[in-house]
Write an enzyme that holds these catalytic residues in place. Structure first.
Site, PDB file in Angstrom:
ATOM      1  N   ASP A 180       0.827  -1.216   0.000  1.00 13.37           N
ATOM      2  CA  ASP A 180       0.000   0.000   0.000  1.00 13.37           C
ATOM      3  C   ASP A 180       0.861   1.266   0.000  1.00 13.37           C
ATOM      4  O   ASP A 180       1.956   1.274   0.565  1.00 13.37           O
ATOM      5  CB  ASP A 180      -0.908  -0.030   1.244  1.00 13.37           C
ATOM      6  N   GLY A 181       0.328   2.312  -0.613  1.00 16.22           N
ATOM      7  CA  GLY A 181       0.988   3.624  -0.544  1.00 16.22           C
ATOM      8  C   GLY A 181       1.614   4.099  -1.843  1.00 16.22           C
ATOM      9  O   GLY A 181       2.298   5.120  -1.862  1.00 16.22           O
ATOM     10  N   ASN A 182       1.334   3.381  -2.937  1.00 21.59           N
ATOM     11  CA  ASN A 182       1.927   3.794  -4.226  1.00 21.59           C
ATOM     12  C   ASN A 182       1.457   5.184  -4.642  1.00 21.59           C
ATOM     13  O   ASN A 182       2.243   5.997  -5.130  1.00 21.59           O
ATOM     14  CB  ASN A 182       1.547   2.814  -5.342  1.00 21.59           C
ATOM     15  N   TRP A 216       3.040   7.875  -2.540  1.00 24.08           N
ATOM     16  CA  TRP A 216       4.461   7.990  -2.908  1.00 24.08           C
ATOM     17  C   TRP A 216       4.605   8.851  -4.165  1.00 24.08           C
ATOM     18  O   TRP A 216       5.465   9.729  -4.239  1.00 24.08           O
ATOM     19  CB  TRP A 216       5.026   6.587  -3.135  1.00 24.08           C
ATOM     20  N   HIS A 276       2.841   3.188  -8.977  1.00 23.79           N
ATOM     21  CA  HIS A 276       2.666   1.747  -9.226  1.00 23.79           C
ATOM     22  C   HIS A 276       3.904   1.162  -9.917  1.00 23.79           C
ATOM     23  O   HIS A 276       4.317   0.050  -9.622  1.00 23.79           O
ATOM     24  CB  HIS A 276       1.420   1.500 -10.077  1.00 23.79           C
ATOM     25  N   SER A 288      -7.349  -5.654  -6.140  1.00 21.46           N
ATOM     26  CA  SER A 288      -8.480  -6.223  -5.392  1.00 21.46           C
ATOM     27  C   SER A 288      -9.763  -6.129  -6.204  1.00 21.46           C
ATOM     28  O   SER A 288      -9.852  -5.351  -7.165  1.00 21.46           O
ATOM     29  CB  SER A 288      -8.650  -5.477  -4.067  1.00 21.46           C
ATOM     30  N   TRP A 307     -11.589  -2.043  -9.038  1.00 14.67           N
ATOM     31  CA  TRP A 307     -12.280  -1.648 -10.281  1.00 14.67           C
ATOM     32  C   TRP A 307     -12.940  -0.285 -10.115  1.00 14.67           C
ATOM     33  O   TRP A 307     -13.275   0.376 -11.095  1.00 14.67           O
ATOM     34  CB  TRP A 307     -13.340  -2.690 -10.675  1.00 14.67           C
ATOM     35  N   ARG A 335     -11.576   2.387  -9.155  1.00 15.85           N
ATOM     36  CA  ARG A 335     -10.653   3.496  -9.432  1.00 15.85           C
ATOM     37  C   ARG A 335     -10.885   4.021 -10.856  1.00 15.85           C
ATOM     38  O   ARG A 335     -11.647   3.436 -11.611  1.00 15.85           O
ATOM     39  CB  ARG A 335      -9.206   3.019  -9.289  1.00 15.85           C
ATOM     40  N   LEU A 368      10.634 -20.895  -4.173  1.00 15.04           N
ATOM     41  CA  LEU A 368       9.602 -19.996  -3.638  1.00 15.04           C
ATOM     42  C   LEU A 368       8.278 -20.107  -4.409  1.00 15.04           C
ATOM     43  O   LEU A 368       8.249 -20.012  -5.627  1.00 15.04           O
ATOM     44  CB  LEU A 368      10.112 -18.547  -3.747  1.00 15.04           C
ATOM     45  N   ARG A 407       1.694  -4.963   6.120  1.00 14.01           N
ATOM     46  CA  ARG A 407       1.017  -3.904   5.356  1.00 14.01           C
ATOM     47  C   ARG A 407       1.829  -2.621   5.466  1.00 14.01           C
ATOM     48  O   ARG A 407       2.193  -2.208   6.563  1.00 14.01           O
ATOM     49  CB  ARG A 407      -0.409  -3.658   5.849  1.00 14.01           C
ATOM     50  N   ARG A 428      -5.363  -2.355   8.388  1.00 10.63           N
ATOM     51  CA  ARG A 428      -6.577  -3.160   8.168  1.00 10.63           C
ATOM     52  C   ARG A 428      -6.276  -4.215   7.108  1.00 10.63           C
ATOM     53  O   ARG A 428      -5.286  -4.135   6.402  1.00 10.63           O
ATOM     54  CB  ARG A 428      -7.751  -2.269   7.758  1.00 10.63           C
TER      55      ARG A 428
HETATM   56  C1  FPP Z   1      -1.926   0.232  -3.363  1.00  7.67           C
HETATM   57  O1  FPP Z   1      -1.444   1.534  -3.346  1.00  7.67           O
HETATM   58  C2  FPP Z   1      -1.343  -0.506  -4.481  1.00  7.67           C
HETATM   59  C3  FPP Z   1      -2.065  -1.099  -5.477  1.00  7.67           C
HETATM   60  C4  FPP Z   1      -3.526  -1.109  -5.549  1.00  7.67           C
HETATM   61  C5  FPP Z   1      -1.374  -1.766  -6.601  1.00  7.67           C
HETATM   62  C6  FPP Z   1      -0.192  -2.597  -6.221  1.00  7.67           C
HETATM   63  C7  FPP Z   1       0.415  -3.110  -7.447  1.00  7.67           C
HETATM   64  C8  FPP Z   1       1.742  -3.155  -7.694  1.00  7.67           C
HETATM   65  C9  FPP Z   1       2.778  -2.726  -6.757  1.00  7.67           C
HETATM   66  C10 FPP Z   1       2.176  -3.730  -8.970  1.00  7.67           C
HETATM   67  C11 FPP Z   1       2.303  -5.206  -8.786  1.00  7.67           C
HETATM   68  C12 FPP Z   1       2.857  -5.834  -9.961  1.00  7.67           C
HETATM   69  C13 FPP Z   1       2.906  -7.158 -10.132  1.00  7.67           C
HETATM   70  C14 FPP Z   1       3.656  -7.716 -11.250  1.00  7.67           C
HETATM   71  C15 FPP Z   1       2.208  -8.084  -9.230  1.00  7.67           C
HETATM   72  P1  FPP Z   1      -2.481   2.728  -3.535  1.00  7.67           P
HETATM   73  O2  FPP Z   1      -2.606   3.012  -4.987  1.00  7.67           O
HETATM   74  O3  FPP Z   1      -3.756   2.372  -2.842  1.00  7.67           O
HETATM   75  O4  FPP Z   1      -1.746   3.884  -2.804  1.00  7.67           O
HETATM   76  P2  FPP Z   1      -2.424   5.065  -1.960  1.00  7.67           P
HETATM   77  O5  FPP Z   1      -3.173   4.404  -0.833  1.00  7.67           O
HETATM   78  O6  FPP Z   1      -1.237   5.842  -1.496  1.00  7.67           O
HETATM   79  O7  FPP Z   1      -3.296   5.824  -2.906  1.00  7.67           O
END
Ligand code: FPP
Length: 248
Positions: free
Chosen positions: A28-30, A33, A45, A73, A77, A79, A139, A196, A202
């Site tokens: 979480d947190g992309n 960031w 992402h 998740s 959808w 978003r 793995l 997380r 959560r």
């Molecule tokens: C949550 O951060 C992150 C996601 C919903 C996407 C995670 C996906 C990846 C890291 C790519 C994975 C790639 C592969 C190949 C499996 P957020 O967007 O909810 O961040 P925010 O809460 O800061 O808005």
């Protein structure tokens, strides 16, 4: 003698004790960031994939058995169309790009989740690509894609109902393990440690049934900044926990 760096020291420390059999991560947190770096969400992402690569690498190095990550998740959808399409493409492209390296490193990769909203072509490509790694016994790396725990449990009930109707399953013989065996994670150990990132605390519809006795580890680090070192720290912390499973 060359002093061992901090990462090697930590690696040595965690591999000296039993590892959790299965670690699951809510990445979480992309978005935050990306905002911090004054960039669009998709930039976060993309950086998230690099963080994931680091974690898979270290998970392989320490001989972890199972790693499951929450990539998309059933709620995602909701978003924007741009972000959803970007994520679907990023996940597929990353799989294609990394499969050879994963295969060489003895990683066995599979997607877990519902096929329902994804196109038949997407599902087909995922299976075709993942199959290349299914002879590997290192793995076991699960990508939770279009995953939702409630959906998973609901789909398990539908499958069980259908097998009961066909006479292949009888209610009298069913128990809790029967339910586990109809989930996407059938035949896998339950996650023992759930991580997380980003300060949220959560489960967000992730592995609800399977996490009944999991230990949780939360960090304020945003997923793209999550390091190998922090992953090892989470494991080291897990190794200090006293797990009683409801007993004394
Ligand atoms: C949550 O951060 C992150 C996601 C919903 C996407 C995670 C996906 C990846 C890291 C790519 C994975 C790639 C592969 C190949 C499996 P957020 O967007 O909810 O961040 P925010 O809460 O800061 O808005």
């Amino acid at each position: 003698m060359i002093p061992m760096n901090k990462l090697e020291e930590l690696e040595k420390k965690v591999t000296a004790s039993p590892l959790p059999k299965h670690i699951a991560i809510i990445m979480d947190g992309n978005g935050r960031w990306a905002k911090m770096h004054k960039q669009k969400r998709i930039f976060g992402h993309k950086a998230g994939v690099d963080a994931l690569r680091r974690v898979v690498e270290i998970a392989g190095d320490i001989n972890l058995e199972y790693l499951t990550v929450y990539a998309f998740s059933t709620e995602n959808w909701g978003r924007s169309k741009t972000e959803v399409n970007y994520l679907l493409k990023l996940i597929m492209d990353s799989l294609n790009k990394e499969i050879e390296e994963l295969r060489k490193n003895n990683v066995n990769i599979r997607f877990i989740g519902s096929e329902k909203e994804l196109s038949a072509n997407y599902n087909k490509k995922v299976i075709e690509t993942c199959k290349k790694s299914w002879d590997n016994d290192g793995l076991k790396f699960n990508i939770a894609m279009n995953y939702g725990s409630r959906r998973e449990i609901f789909e398990a009930f539908l499958k069980m109902h259908s097998e009961i109707e066909k006479g292949k399953l009888s209610i009298g013989e069913m128990d809790e393990d029967t339910i586990s065996n109809y989930l996407y994670t059938a035949n896998m150990p339950d996650p023992e440690l759930i991580i997380r990132t980003s300060g949220e605390q959560r489960l967000s519809n992730f592995l609800i049934w399977q996490s009944a006795y999991a230990e949780f580890w939360f960090t304020n680090t945003l997923w793209p900044d999550f390091s190998k070192e922090e992953f090892l720290q989470a494991i080291a912390d897990f190794q200090t926990r006293e797990r009683r499973f409801g007993k004394r």
